[in-house]
Design a protein around this motif. Structure first.
Motif, PDB file in Angstrom:
ATOM      1  N   VAL A  16       0.950  -1.116  -0.098  1.00 60.57           N
ATOM      2  CA  VAL A  16      -0.014  -0.151   0.102  1.00 60.57           C
ATOM      3  C   VAL A  16       0.708   1.094  -0.062  1.00 60.57           C
ATOM      4  O   VAL A  16       1.934   1.121   0.525  1.00 60.57           O
ATOM      5  CB  VAL A  16      -0.933  -0.099   1.346  1.00 60.57           C
ATOM      6  N   VAL A  17       0.585   2.528  -0.698  1.00 64.96           N
ATOM      7  CA  VAL A  17       1.020   3.629  -0.586  1.00 64.96           C
ATOM      8  C   VAL A  17       0.158   4.829  -0.408  1.00 64.96           C
ATOM      9  O   VAL A  17      -0.902   4.820  -1.085  1.00 64.96           O
ATOM     10  CB  VAL A  17       1.968   3.815  -1.654  1.00 64.96           C
ATOM     11  N   GLY A  18       0.306   5.621   0.578  1.00 68.91           N
ATOM     12  CA  GLY A  18      -0.470   6.598   0.694  1.00 68.91           C
ATOM     13  C   GLY A  18       0.397   7.756   1.590  1.00 68.91           C
ATOM     14  O   GLY A  18       0.604   7.469   2.608  1.00 68.91           O
ATOM     15  N   PRO A  19       0.901   8.717   0.828  1.00 70.26           N
ATOM     16  CA  PRO A  19       2.047   9.441   1.567  1.00 70.26           C
ATOM     17  C   PRO A  19       1.413  10.263   2.532  1.00 70.26           C
ATOM     18  O   PRO A  19       2.275  10.815   3.496  1.00 70.26           O
ATOM     19  CB  PRO A  19       2.667  10.318   0.485  1.00 70.26           C
ATOM     20  N   ALA A  20       0.317  10.754   2.902  1.00 72.95           N
ATOM     21  CA  ALA A  20      -0.303  11.632   4.094  1.00 72.95           C
ATOM     22  C   ALA A  20      -0.191  10.868   5.293  1.00 72.95           C
ATOM     23  O   ALA A  20      -1.114   9.767   5.267  1.00 72.95           O
ATOM     24  CB  ALA A  20      -1.612  12.132   3.352  1.00 72.95           C
ATOM     25  N   LEU A  21       0.567  11.354   6.269  1.00 70.73           N
ATOM     26  CA  LEU A  21       0.593  10.614   7.403  1.00 70.73           C
ATOM     27  C   LEU A  21      -0.289  10.849   8.702  1.00 70.73           C
ATOM     28  O   LEU A  21      -0.371  12.328   8.664  1.00 70.73           O
ATOM     29  CB  LEU A  21       2.256  10.635   7.788  1.00 70.73           C
TER      30      LEU A  21
END
Length: 313
Positions: A283-288
């Protein structure tokens, strides 16, 4: 022909992703490593890979990003393969900390001063010092080759911009490293050890690469697509246990309750997780979120795990 479950996943995955995507607006892209701040804030992608080679993907699954802390799982495994359990765990512990991943608080407060586990920065830096090789270059080459084998991708390489950005701004990691060296935990030259650490954090992958690496863990160290045993089963057990107890920083307990799968996150927004003996997932989703995990990515995995009843617990 796709299995019934994979057909269902392929049909529902875009809808699940769209439901999770708004969560990205509540997070922030990592900026303490300047190069990471360039990542697209609203991106979200996922790839699932089965032991029979079937896959399902949705969203920004082709987005390339650096592994960051996800790499810690596999450098731990390589260090275990190089040295054995007794040597590795004489230098690093096996317990969660409850602190931020880059904290050095308990190094001084709790004796004997070794890092609590290999998933925090202090532990991962120590593990990096245990990789065999006569130079930082040789150690890094061995790590990269190992990662290529696990991902089934000979094109894996470093993002040198991220590597330099980490090295130029990594003063807290230097402080941790000098403290470890002062305590006799870290051997060798600090800058050489950190060079190995910064390099493996900067290896570039996409969701498919993570899914393939996760599938090897899900399959107890064998790549089911080639039949090759890449990791001893015992070391996979150790890695998956650390992923469950420490892999999502100090939100690991919450993730275990809400998702119930072994996982490891990185501050580039990547998450590697798996369904034992069934699927590898990237999975990738840069907003942490405030714990350093992908906001939308965690929500997406929570949704999928509940819909498909995948929790191990």
């Amino acid at each position: 022909m796709a299995s019934p479950e994979m057909k269902s996943i392929r049909q529902q995955l875009p809808r699940w992703l769209e439901t999770s995507l708004p969560c990205a607006t509540r997070g922030n892209v990592a900026s303490y490593i300047p190069e990471l701040s360039k990542a697209p804030h609203n991106a979200l992608g996922i790839t699932l890979l089965s032991a029979t080679g079937e896959s399902a993907s949705a969203g920004d699954c082709g987005l390339r990003f650096t592994m960051q802390s996800i790499s810690k799982v596999f450098t731990l495994i390589l260090a275990l393969m190089d040295n054995g359990e007794d040597e590795v765990f004489s230098k690093v512990g096996m317990e969660p900390t409850g602190d931020n991943f880059n904290s050095m608080l308990k190094l001084e407060l709790v004796r004997p001063g070794i890092p609590f586990n290999p998933m925090i920065n202090a532990g991962a830096i120590t593990v990096s010092s245990l990789i065999r090789g006569s130079s930082p270059e040789e150690k890094s080459e061995r790590i990269l080759h190992f990662f290529k084998d696990l991902a089934g991708n000979d094109r894996l390489d470093y993002d040198m911009g991220v590597y330099r950005s980490e090295s130029d701004t990594g003063n807290l990691n230097r402080s941790i490293s000098f403290f470890l060296k002062e305590n006799g935990v870290l051997s060798g030259d600090v800058e050489e050890v950190l060079d190995v650490y910064f390099r493996h954090c900067s290896i570039v992958v996409d969701c498919a690469d993570l899914a393939r690496m996760a599938l090897v863990l899900a399959s107890n160290g064998t790549d089911p697509l080639t039949g090759k045993q890449l990791i001893p089963r015992r070391y996979v057990q150790i890695a998956k246990t650390f992923m469950t107890t420490c892999g999502m920083y100090n939100a690991s307990g919450e993730f275990a309750i809400q998702v119930g799968l072994p996982a490891k996150s990185g501050v580039s927004g990547g998450i590697l997780t798996l369904v034992p003996e069934r699927y590898g997932i990237g999975v990738v989703g840069p907003a942490l979120n405030d714990k350093g995990n992908s906001y939308a990515g965690v929500h997406l995995l929570q949704t999928i795990s509940r819909e498909l009843d995948w929790s191990m617990f």
